[in-house]
Design a protein around this motif. Structure first.
Motif, PDB file in Angstrom:
ATOM      1  N   THR A  28       3.650  15.789 -14.788  1.00  0.00           N
ATOM      2  CA  THR A  28       3.789  17.309 -14.933  1.00  0.00           C
ATOM      3  C   THR A  28       4.976  17.517 -15.877  1.00  0.00           C
ATOM      4  N   MET A  29       5.893  16.646 -15.667  1.00  0.00           N
ATOM      5  CA  MET A  29       7.455  16.938 -16.361  1.00  0.00           C
ATOM      6  C   MET A  29       6.879  16.513 -18.169  1.00  0.00           C
ATOM      7  N   LEU A  30       6.142  15.515 -18.154  1.00  0.00           N
ATOM      8  CA  LEU A  30       5.689  15.220 -19.499  1.00  0.00           C
ATOM      9  C   LEU A  30       4.784  16.120 -20.458  1.00  0.00           C
ATOM     10  N   LEU A  31       3.946  16.789 -19.515  1.00  0.00           N
ATOM     11  CA  LEU A  31       2.952  17.825 -20.123  1.00  0.00           C
ATOM     12  C   LEU A  31       4.032  19.019 -20.626  1.00  0.00           C
ATOM     13  N   ASP A  32       4.950  19.346 -19.819  1.00  0.00           N
ATOM     14  CA  ASP A  32       5.659  20.428 -20.151  1.00  0.00           C
ATOM     15  C   ASP A  32       6.563  20.262 -21.262  1.00  0.00           C
ATOM     16  N   ARG A  33       6.941  18.886 -21.622  1.00  0.00           N
ATOM     17  CA  ARG A  33       7.733  18.557 -22.965  1.00  0.00           C
ATOM     18  C   ARG A  33       6.666  18.694 -23.865  1.00  0.00           C
ATOM     19  N   THR A  34       5.521  18.000 -23.872  1.00  0.00           N
ATOM     20  CA  THR A  34       4.605  18.411 -24.978  1.00  0.00           C
ATOM     21  C   THR A  34       4.268  19.783 -25.241  1.00  0.00           C
ATOM     22  N   ALA A  35       4.227  20.689 -24.425  1.00  0.00           N
ATOM     23  CA  ALA A  35       3.982  22.268 -24.563  1.00  0.00           C
ATOM     24  C   ALA A  35       4.960  22.508 -25.393  1.00  0.00           C
ATOM     25  N   GLN A  36       6.280  22.154 -25.151  1.00  0.00           N
ATOM     26  CA  GLN A  36       7.574  22.608 -25.949  1.00  0.00           C
ATOM     27  C   GLN A  36       7.224  22.081 -27.259  1.00  0.00           C
ATOM     28  N   LEU A  37       6.737  20.960 -27.466  1.00  0.00           N
ATOM     29  CA  LEU A  37       6.883  20.410 -28.760  1.00  0.00           C
ATOM     30  C   LEU A  37       5.869  21.364 -29.664  1.00  0.00           C
TER      31      LEU A  37
ATOM     32  N   LYS B  44       0.971  -1.200   0.085  1.00  0.00           N
ATOM     33  CA  LYS B  44       0.028   0.052  -0.143  1.00  0.00           C
ATOM     34  C   LYS B  44       0.784   1.165   0.064  1.00  0.00           C
ATOM     35  N   GLU B  45       1.993   1.483   0.823  1.00  0.00           N
ATOM     36  CA  GLU B  45       2.890   2.518   0.688  1.00  0.00           C
ATOM     37  C   GLU B  45       3.478   2.465  -0.515  1.00  0.00           C
ATOM     38  N   LEU B  46       3.963   1.432  -1.141  1.00  0.00           N
ATOM     39  CA  LEU B  46       4.624   1.539  -2.408  1.00  0.00           C
ATOM     40  C   LEU B  46       3.622   2.153  -3.508  1.00  0.00           C
ATOM     41  N   MET B  47       2.280   1.587  -3.407  1.00  0.00           N
ATOM     42  CA  MET B  47       1.436   2.055  -4.604  1.00  0.00           C
ATOM     43  C   MET B  47       1.189   3.628  -4.175  1.00  0.00           C
ATOM     44  N   PHE B  48       1.343   4.201  -2.986  1.00  0.00           N
ATOM     45  CA  PHE B  48       1.232   5.609  -2.700  1.00  0.00           C
ATOM     46  C   PHE B  48       2.411   6.522  -3.139  1.00  0.00           C
ATOM     47  N   ALA B  49       3.573   5.748  -3.027  1.00  0.00           N
ATOM     48  CA  ALA B  49       4.639   6.348  -3.639  1.00  0.00           C
ATOM     49  C   ALA B  49       4.941   6.469  -5.054  1.00  0.00           C
ATOM     50  N   ARG B  50       4.375   5.191  -5.475  1.00  0.00           N
ATOM     51  CA  ARG B  50       4.394   5.294  -7.269  1.00  0.00           C
ATOM     52  C   ARG B  50       3.325   6.463  -7.793  1.00  0.00           C
ATOM     53  N   GLU B  51       2.366   6.443  -7.108  1.00  0.00           N
ATOM     54  CA  GLU B  51       1.269   7.540  -7.561  1.00  0.00           C
ATOM     55  C   GLU B  51       1.951   8.827  -7.494  1.00  0.00           C
ATOM     56  N   ARG B  52       2.492   9.247  -6.318  1.00  0.00           N
ATOM     57  CA  ARG B  52       3.302  10.355  -6.276  1.00  0.00           C
ATOM     58  C   ARG B  52       4.327  10.637  -7.231  1.00  0.00           C
ATOM     59  N   GLU B  53       5.011   9.551  -7.525  1.00  0.00           N
ATOM     60  CA  GLU B  53       6.181   9.758  -8.495  1.00  0.00           C
ATOM     61  C   GLU B  53       5.606  10.038  -9.996  1.00  0.00           C
ATOM     62  N   GLY B  54       4.502   9.328  -9.995  1.00  0.00           N
ATOM     63  CA  GLY B  54       3.721   9.285 -11.311  1.00  0.00           C
ATOM     64  C   GLY B  54       3.241  10.645 -11.563  1.00  0.00           C
ATOM     65  N   ALA B  55       2.671  11.204 -10.540  1.00  0.00           N
ATOM     66  CA  ALA B  55       2.050  12.775 -10.863  1.00  0.00           C
ATOM     67  C   ALA B  55       3.222  13.746 -11.198  1.00  0.00           C
ATOM     68  N   ARG B  56       4.372  13.344 -10.473  1.00  0.00           N
ATOM     69  CA  ARG B  56       5.578  14.301 -10.840  1.00  0.00           C
ATOM     70  C   ARG B  56       6.044  14.066 -12.292  1.00  0.00           C
ATOM     71  N   LEU B  57       6.128  12.902 -12.762  1.00  0.00           N
ATOM     72  CA  LEU B  57       6.329  12.679 -14.285  1.00  0.00           C
ATOM     73  C   LEU B  57       5.427  13.034 -15.262  1.00  0.00           C
TER      74      LEU B  57
ATOM     75  N   LEU C  94       0.299  14.631 -29.849  1.00  0.00           N
ATOM     76  CA  LEU C  94       0.578  15.344 -28.702  1.00  0.00           C
ATOM     77  C   LEU C  94      -1.013  15.478 -27.787  1.00  0.00           C
ATOM     78  N   ASP C  95      -2.053  15.659 -28.538  1.00  0.00           N
ATOM     79  CA  ASP C  95      -3.347  15.712 -28.044  1.00  0.00           C
ATOM     80  C   ASP C  95      -3.751  14.402 -27.289  1.00  0.00           C
ATOM     81  N   GLU C  96      -3.408  13.187 -27.894  1.00  0.00           N
ATOM     82  CA  GLU C  96      -3.915  12.069 -27.406  1.00  0.00           C
ATOM     83  C   GLU C  96      -2.780  11.778 -26.248  1.00  0.00           C
ATOM     84  N   ILE C  97      -1.512  12.215 -26.246  1.00  0.00           N
ATOM     85  CA  ILE C  97      -0.596  12.164 -24.906  1.00  0.00           C
ATOM     86  C   ILE C  97      -1.160  12.975 -23.828  1.00  0.00           C
ATOM     87  N   ASP C  98      -1.531  13.989 -23.808  1.00  0.00           N
ATOM     88  CA  ASP C  98      -2.208  15.131 -22.963  1.00  0.00           C
ATOM     89  C   ASP C  98      -3.286  14.213 -22.291  1.00  0.00           C
TER      90      ASP C  98
END
Length: 294
Positions: free
Chosen positions: A153-162, A138-151, A232-236
């Motif tokens: 945000t980073m991916l959306l920034d890259r799609t915006a740059q594209l 359960k703790e692992l799943m929470f940690a993975r969700e937090r890291e997933g949210a961070r990733l 890019l629309d589909e990725i977002d």
């Protein structure tokens, strides 16, 4: 959406009846598939199937390592030997001395050690281990969700740059076509001035327009930009919806690479070449991070 990289390590308190402390640590790192590894004490090997079933039911991707520790805690849980145990040790000592008169008497340390082994009852940690593994998962799943949210945000920034790079490329093509048309006209004029051609200016104008049209078709990247924007629309959309995204994003990234490569091959100016290269760099950054998503 979850990352496939995280860690959790809950631990039980020492048990007076078992004189032990049980700990479970689950680590997960990037992997295209689910790869489970278990590091268990010998006395807990029988719990591996239950632990495997637990993890397979919740995780789909990642190289996951489960470490279980079982430590004895003797000093903090030392108890006085029971009278029955002391009586039994005394009887055994008398029996041994009747056969071996030269045998040394039991020391206090010997009595405590033997009494502890005598009083200690085997304890089955299986049920406790599975319960603790559920907490760790359960703790692992929470940690993975937090890291997933961070990733995400980073991916959306890259799609915006594209998107920004694609917006820069769109107006470049008409300007290049007009420039090429002007060059064709100038070449025709120079050729007619040097030769004895009696070709009419209208013919030169038509030929320049024909050449410019062929050039425009050859360098037109509107279709590539449209498909890139669609990907890019589909990725977002996928990042916003969450869930298991890794494999679907892998496919979309391959498509982004294809469009960026085609744009580069059609490039008729240094500016468009730079845009294509910058796109490829961003797409590669997205690809590397997507490998960490489940």
């Amino acid at each position: 959406m979850q990352s496939s990289t995280a860690q959790s390590a809950p631990e039980t308190e020492a048990r007076q009846d078992a004189n032990s402390r049980l700990g479970v640590e689950i680590r997960s790192v990037n992997s295209r598939f689910l790869d489970l590894a278990f590091r268990l004490p010998d006395e807990l090997r029988q719990t591996e199937p239950a632990l495997r079933e637990l993890l397979v039911g919740k995780l789909k991707r990642g190289k996951v390592e489960v470490r279980v520790s079982l430590e004895s805690v003797s000093a903090s849980s030392l108890r006085a030997p029971s009278p029955a145990t002391l009586q039994r040790l005394g009887s055994l000592e008398d029996s041994i001395k009747s056969w071996l008169p030269q045998a040394a008497a039991l020391s206090v340390a010997d009595i405590l050690r033997l009494a502890t082994n005598e009083d200690k009852k085997p304890h089955d940690h299986s049920e406790e281990l599975v319960k603790l593994a559920k907490m760790a998962l359960k703790e692992l799943m929470f940690a993975r969700e937090r890291e997933g949210a961070r990733l995400a945000t980073m991916l959306l920034d890259r799609t915006a740059q594209l998107r920004a790079l694609a917006a820069l490329a769109v107006p470049m093509v008409p300007k290049l076509v007009e420039l090429q048309k002007t060059r064709f006209l100038e070449r025709w004029k120079d050729a007619m001035a040097l030769g004895s051609s009696t070709a009419l200016p209208e013919i030169a104008q038509d030929r320049a327009l024909t050449e410019a049209t062929a050039f425009a078709i050859r360098i037109d990247v509107a279709e590539e930009i449209t498909r890139l924007s669609s990907h890019l629309d589909e990725i977002d959309r996928l990042l916003a919806s969450g869930g298991e995204l890794g494999k679907r994003l892998d496919f979309l990234i391959q498509e982004l690479h294809r469009e960026a490569n085609t744009l580069g091959s059609k490039s008729a100016s240094l500016e468009l070449t730079h845009i294509s290269v910058d796109m490829k760099v961003l797409i590669e950054q997205i690809r590397e991070q997507v490998q960490n998503l489940e």
